[in-house]
Design a protein around this motif. Structure first.
Motif, PDB file in Angstrom:
ATOM      1  N   TYR A  18       0.839  -1.194   0.000  1.00 57.85           N
ATOM      2  CA  TYR A  18       0.000   0.000   0.000  1.00 57.85           C
ATOM      3  C   TYR A  18       0.876   1.248   0.000  1.00 57.85           C
ATOM      4  CZ  TYR A  18      -4.252  -2.641   0.843  1.00 57.85           C
ATOM      5  OH  TYR A  18      -5.316  -3.493   0.715  1.00 57.85           O
ATOM      6  N   TYR A  19       0.484   2.242  -0.790  1.00 59.16           N
ATOM      7  CA  TYR A  19       1.176   3.531  -0.830  1.00 59.16           C
ATOM      8  C   TYR A  19       0.380   4.605  -0.096  1.00 59.16           C
ATOM      9  CZ  TYR A  19       4.287   1.321  -4.144  1.00 59.16           C
ATOM     10  OH  TYR A  19       5.194   0.471  -4.722  1.00 59.16           O
ATOM     11  N   VAL A  20      -0.823   4.263   0.322  1.00 60.58           N
ATOM     12  CA  VAL A  20      -1.672   5.139   1.139  1.00 60.58           C
ATOM     13  C   VAL A  20      -2.158   4.309   2.318  1.00 60.58           C
ATOM     14  CG1 VAL A  20      -2.450   6.564  -0.804  1.00 60.58           C
ATOM     15  CG2 VAL A  20      -3.760   4.550  -0.169  1.00 60.58           C
ATOM     16  N   LYS A  21      -2.666   4.980   3.347  1.00 67.81           N
ATOM     17  CA  LYS A  21      -3.217   4.251   4.480  1.00 67.81           C
ATOM     18  C   LYS A  21      -4.422   3.449   4.020  1.00 67.81           C
ATOM     19  CE  LYS A  21      -1.801   7.627   7.908  1.00 67.81           C
ATOM     20  NZ  LYS A  21      -2.239   8.576   8.924  1.00 67.81           N
ATOM     21  N   LYS A  22      -4.553   2.226   4.508  1.00 71.00           N
ATOM     22  CA  LYS A  22      -5.655   1.354   4.098  1.00 71.00           C
ATOM     23  C   LYS A  22      -7.012   1.998   4.369  1.00 71.00           C
ATOM     24  CE  LYS A  22      -3.343  -3.085   4.611  1.00 71.00           C
ATOM     25  NZ  LYS A  22      -3.385  -4.400   5.250  1.00 71.00           N
ATOM     26  N   GLU A  23      -7.136   2.710   5.499  1.00 68.57           N
ATOM     27  CA  GLU A  23      -8.400   3.373   5.835  1.00 68.57           C
ATOM     28  C   GLU A  23      -8.724   4.473   4.829  1.00 68.57           C
ATOM     29  OE1 GLU A  23      -5.676   3.856   8.355  1.00 68.57           O
ATOM     30  OE2 GLU A  23      -5.987   1.725   8.636  1.00 68.57           O
ATOM     31  N   GLN A  24      -7.704   5.156   4.348  1.00 68.69           N
ATOM     32  CA  GLN A  24      -7.900   6.229   3.371  1.00 68.69           C
ATOM     33  C   GLN A  24      -8.316   5.653   2.020  1.00 68.69           C
ATOM     34  OE1 GLN A  24      -4.318   8.466   2.650  1.00 68.69           O
ATOM     35  NE2 GLN A  24      -5.243   9.721   1.064  1.00 68.69           N
ATOM     36  N   CYS A  25      -7.709   4.558   1.655  1.00 70.26           N
ATOM     37  CA  CYS A  25      -7.981   3.929   0.362  1.00 70.26           C
ATOM     38  C   CYS A  25      -9.303   3.160   0.381  1.00 70.26           C
ATOM     39  CB  CYS A  25      -6.840   2.978   0.016  1.00 70.26           C
ATOM     40  SG  CYS A  25      -6.975   2.122  -1.550  1.00 70.26           S
ATOM     41  N   ARG A  26      -9.609   2.454   1.492  1.00 71.81           N
ATOM     42  CA  ARG A  26     -10.766   1.567   1.589  1.00 71.81           C
ATOM     43  C   ARG A  26     -10.791   0.600   0.403  1.00 71.81           C
ATOM     44  NH1 ARG A  26     -12.891   5.979   1.081  1.00 71.81           N
ATOM     45  NH2 ARG A  26     -14.586   5.395  -0.274  1.00 71.81           N
ATOM     46  N   CYS A  27      -9.615   0.166   0.000  1.00 76.59           N
ATOM     47  CA  CYS A  27      -9.544  -0.690  -1.177  1.00 76.59           C
ATOM     48  C   CYS A  27      -8.597  -1.861  -0.925  1.00 76.59           C
ATOM     49  CB  CYS A  27      -9.084   0.102  -2.393  1.00 76.59           C
ATOM     50  SG  CYS A  27      -7.475   0.887  -2.211  1.00 76.59           S
ATOM     51  N   LYS A  28      -8.762  -2.846  -1.778  1.00 75.65           N
ATOM     52  CA  LYS A  28      -7.864  -3.992  -1.782  1.00 75.65           C
ATOM     53  C   LYS A  28      -7.784  -4.490  -3.210  1.00 75.65           C
ATOM     54  CE  LYS A  28     -11.514  -7.188  -0.366  1.00 75.65           C
ATOM     55  NZ  LYS A  28     -11.946  -8.118   0.678  1.00 75.65           N
ATOM     56  N   VAL A  29      -6.817  -5.333  -3.462  1.00 78.76           N
ATOM     57  CA  VAL A  29      -6.654  -5.884  -4.805  1.00 78.76           C
ATOM     58  C   VAL A  29      -6.676  -7.406  -4.692  1.00 78.76           C
ATOM     59  CG1 VAL A  29      -4.117  -5.843  -4.757  1.00 78.76           C
ATOM     60  CG2 VAL A  29      -5.309  -5.723  -6.943  1.00 78.76           C
ATOM     61  N   PHE A  30      -7.389  -8.023  -5.614  1.00 74.75           N
ATOM     62  CA  PHE A  30      -7.441  -9.475  -5.668  1.00 74.75           C
ATOM     63  C   PHE A  30      -6.222  -9.992  -6.439  1.00 74.75           C
ATOM     64  CE2 PHE A  30     -12.063  -8.380  -5.434  1.00 74.75           C
ATOM     65  CZ  PHE A  30     -12.272  -8.879  -4.167  1.00 74.75           C
ATOM     66  N   LEU A  31      -5.926 -11.275  -6.306  1.00 74.82           N
ATOM     67  CA  LEU A  31      -4.756 -11.854  -6.962  1.00 74.82           C
ATOM     68  C   LEU A  31      -4.817 -11.746  -8.487  1.00 74.82           C
ATOM     69  CD1 LEU A  31      -4.017 -14.990  -4.752  1.00 74.82           C
ATOM     70  CD2 LEU A  31      -2.839 -12.777  -4.781  1.00 74.82           C
ATOM     71  N   ASN A  32      -6.024 -11.596  -9.049  1.00 73.86           N
ATOM     72  CA  ASN A  32      -6.136 -11.438 -10.501  1.00 73.86           C
ATOM     73  C   ASN A  32      -5.958  -9.978 -10.935  1.00 73.86           C
ATOM     74  OD1 ASN A  32      -8.540 -10.166  -9.862  1.00 73.86           O
ATOM     75  ND2 ASN A  32      -9.840 -11.612 -10.981  1.00 73.86           N
ATOM     76  N   GLY A  33      -5.681  -9.070  -9.952  1.00 77.96           N
ATOM     77  CA  GLY A  33      -5.435  -7.664 -10.271  1.00 77.96           C
ATOM     78  C   GLY A  33      -6.642  -6.768 -10.147  1.00 77.96           C
ATOM     79  N   THR A  34      -7.810  -7.315  -9.862  1.00 76.23           N
ATOM     80  CA  THR A  34      -9.031  -6.523  -9.730  1.00 76.23           C
ATOM     81  C   THR A  34      -8.968  -5.634  -8.494  1.00 76.23           C
ATOM     82  OG1 THR A  34     -10.337  -8.246 -10.805  1.00 76.23           O
ATOM     83  CG2 THR A  34     -11.544  -6.653  -9.474  1.00 76.23           C
ATOM     84  N   LEU A  35      -9.289  -4.356  -8.667  1.00 76.27           N
ATOM     85  CA  LEU A  35      -9.342  -3.410  -7.551  1.00 76.27           C
ATOM     86  C   LEU A  35     -10.744  -3.437  -6.966  1.00 76.27           C
ATOM     87  CD1 LEU A  35      -7.864  -1.107  -5.989  1.00 76.27           C
ATOM     88  CD2 LEU A  35      -8.962   0.469  -7.589  1.00 76.27           C
ATOM     89  N   HIS A  36     -10.835  -3.542  -5.628  1.00 71.87           N
ATOM     90  CA  HIS A  36     -12.114  -3.573  -4.926  1.00 71.87           C
ATOM     91  C   HIS A  36     -12.142  -2.388  -3.967  1.00 71.87           C
ATOM     92  CE1 HIS A  36     -15.567  -5.282  -2.773  1.00 71.87           C
ATOM     93  NE2 HIS A  36     -14.942  -4.912  -1.667  1.00 71.87           N
ATOM     94  N   ILE A  37     -13.162  -1.525  -4.094  1.00 71.50           N
ATOM     95  CA  ILE A  37     -13.319  -0.372  -3.209  1.00 71.50           C
ATOM     96  C   ILE A  37     -14.471  -0.668  -2.265  1.00 71.50           C
ATOM     97  CG2 ILE A  37     -13.763   2.103  -3.052  1.00 71.50           C
ATOM     98  CD1 ILE A  37     -12.778   2.298  -5.985  1.00 71.50           C
ATOM     99  N   GLU A  38     -14.203  -0.606  -0.962  1.00 68.16           N
ATOM    100  CA  GLU A  38     -15.228  -0.873   0.038  1.00 68.16           C
ATOM    101  C   GLU A  38     -15.962   0.412   0.395  1.00 68.16           C
ATOM    102  OE1 GLU A  38     -13.230  -2.772   3.260  1.00 68.16           O
ATOM    103  OE2 GLU A  38     -12.727  -4.525   2.060  1.00 68.16           O
ATOM    104  N   GLN A  39     -17.258   0.298   0.636  1.00 59.72           N
ATOM    105  CA  GLN A  39     -18.105   1.424   1.023  1.00 59.72           C
ATOM    106  C   GLN A  39     -17.867   2.628   0.106  1.00 59.72           C
ATOM    107  OE1 GLN A  39     -17.317   1.977   5.196  1.00 59.72           O
ATOM    108  NE2 GLN A  39     -18.555   0.230   5.757  1.00 59.72           N
ATOM    109  N   VAL A  40     -18.122   2.404  -1.173  1.00 59.33           N
ATOM    110  CA  VAL A  40     -17.866   3.425  -2.189  1.00 59.33           C
ATOM    111  C   VAL A  40     -18.588   4.730  -1.844  1.00 59.33           C
ATOM    112  CG1 VAL A  40     -19.738   2.732  -3.747  1.00 59.33           C
ATOM    113  CG2 VAL A  40     -17.700   3.794  -4.666  1.00 59.33           C
ATOM    114  N   ALA A  41     -17.912   5.852  -2.085  1.00 58.71           N
ATOM    115  CA  ALA A  41     -18.447   7.178  -1.791  1.00 58.71           C
ATOM    116  C   ALA A  41     -18.225   8.076  -3.001  1.00 58.71           C
ATOM    117  CB  ALA A  41     -17.753   7.763  -0.568  1.00 58.71           C
ATOM    118  N   LYS A  42     -18.954   9.205  -3.038  1.00 57.61           N
ATOM    119  CA  LYS A  42     -18.823  10.125  -4.171  1.00 57.61           C
ATOM    120  C   LYS A  42     -17.380  10.544  -4.411  1.00 57.61           C
ATOM    121  CE  LYS A  42     -23.046  12.466  -5.240  1.00 57.61           C
ATOM    122  NZ  LYS A  42     -23.730  13.742  -5.355  1.00 57.61           N
TER     123      LYS A  42
END
Length: 114
Positions: A18-42
């Motif tokens: 991670y290059y940003v704090k996990k809480e700031q990003c609210r994201c993770k990446v799956f092993l296939n490269g897909t980006l997942h954003i949790e609790q998406v906001a505007k």
């Protein structure tokens, strides 16, 4: 993965950096490269870029995607998590997901009707 020009995270040898704090990003990446954003906001709207390299480090591909969040529902009774338990006192409404693609831009709308 980048949002705008800011690097979010990197997947290399099945390890995520991670290059940003996990809480700031609210994201993770799956092993296939897909980006997942949790609790998406505007404020998650913007240009997302991914760069892919081969195992030997040679450049393979780069892709840009515009994510535009038009409306986020904040009512307490919307479906936020799927839960297999029957402990709810009332049924959870079924969300309606709409997707519209125009000029390489994807518009996703999630709506819950009572």
């Amino acid at each position: 993965w980048l949002r705008g020009r800011k690097r979010l995270l990197q997947l290399k040898d099945k390890k995520v950096k991670y290059y940003v704090k996990k809480e700031q990003c609210r994201c993770k990446v799956f092993l296939n490269g897909t980006l997942h954003i949790e609790q998406v906001a505007k404020e998650d709207s913007g240009k997302y870029s991914v760069t892919v390299y081969q195992q030997d480090g040679k450049f393979e591909a780069e892709e840009d995607t515009m994510l535009i969040i038009q409306k986020v529902f904040t009512r307490r009774n919307h479906l936020r998590h799927a839960c297999p338990f029957s402990s709810f006192s009332e049924p959870v409404p079924q969300p309606i997901l709409s997707v519209e693609c125009m000029n390489k831009t994807v518009f996703v709308t999630c709506e819950v009707k009572q």
